[in-house]
Scaffold this motif. Sequence first.
Motif, mmCIF file in Angstrom:
data_model
loop_
_atom_site.group_PDB
_atom_site.id
_atom_site.type_symbol
_atom_site.label_atom_id
_atom_site.label_comp_id
_atom_site.label_asym_id
_atom_site.label_seq_id
_atom_site.Cartn_x
_atom_site.Cartn_y
_atom_site.Cartn_z
ATOM 1 N N SER A 157 8.035 -1.505 2.997
ATOM 2 C CA SER A 157 7.628 -1.681 4.392
ATOM 3 C C SER A 157 7.287 -3.144 4.676
ATOM 4 N N LYS A 158 6.648 -3.368 5.793
ATOM 5 C CA LYS A 158 6.346 -4.683 6.346
ATOM 6 C C LYS A 158 5.809 -5.665 5.301
ATOM 7 N N TYR A 159 6.253 -6.921 5.387
ATOM 8 C CA TYR A 159 5.818 -8.008 4.497
ATOM 9 C C TYR A 159 6.089 -7.709 3.025
ATOM 10 N N ASP A 160 7.187 -7.025 2.756
ATOM 11 C CA ASP A 160 7.553 -6.638 1.387
ATOM 12 C C ASP A 160 6.516 -5.747 0.734
ATOM 13 N N GLY A 161 5.768 -5.025 1.559
ATOM 14 C CA GLY A 161 4.751 -4.107 1.062
ATOM 15 C C GLY A 161 5.337 -2.750 0.736
ATOM 16 N N TYR A 162 4.450 -1.792 0.505
ATOM 17 C CA TYR A 162 4.850 -0.423 0.178
ATOM 18 C C TYR A 162 3.921 0.520 0.934
ATOM 19 N N TYR A 198 -0.940 1.667 2.984
ATOM 20 C CA TYR A 198 -0.073 0.509 2.826
ATOM 21 C C TYR A 198 -0.668 -0.489 1.857
ATOM 22 N N THR A 199 0.193 -1.208 1.140
ATOM 23 C CA THR A 199 -0.258 -2.330 0.321
ATOM 24 C C THR A 199 0.771 -3.435 0.370
#
Length: 127
Positions: free
Chosen positions: A37-42, A56-57
Motif C-alpha cells: 500500500s501507500k508509501y511502499d507500506g503494507y 498499516y505500516t
Amino acid sequence: MSTAIFEHVNVTVADPKKTAAMLVKLFDWKIRWEGPSKYDGYTVHVGTDDAYIAVYTLPDSAQADAESYYRIGSINHFGILVDDLKAAEEKILEAGYKTHSHQTYDPGSRFYFHDDDEIEWEVVSYA
C-alpha cells in the motif's frame, strides 16, 4: 439523499499482521484483504463484511511523523460493540491484555484495554 455509512478507518501500527491476528482472535473478525500500500507500506483490512479497520505500516516505522501515516497509534480509541461484555472481557484477559476503566451508565456498559502499540480499545455493550 441516502444515509452515509461508516465503512473503515486506517491506523498505523508496528506490525499489521500481528494486530490483525489479535482482532481476529478477540472479536471473531476476518481478514478481508492484505497487501502492498501507500508509501511502499503494507496494509491488512480486518473486520466484517460491512466495516473494517485497515492496519498499516511503513517499511521503516522509525521515520519522522510528517503526516498521520507515520504516527503509530494516533487514534484516541476504537469502540467495539459486543453482545456479551463479560465473554469479550474473558477472551481479552486470556489473550494477556489488561482491562481498565469499567463503567456502566446509560445506555450501556464498557471497559478499555491497550494493545501492543498502546492503541486504546473500548469494548461496549448495550445489551
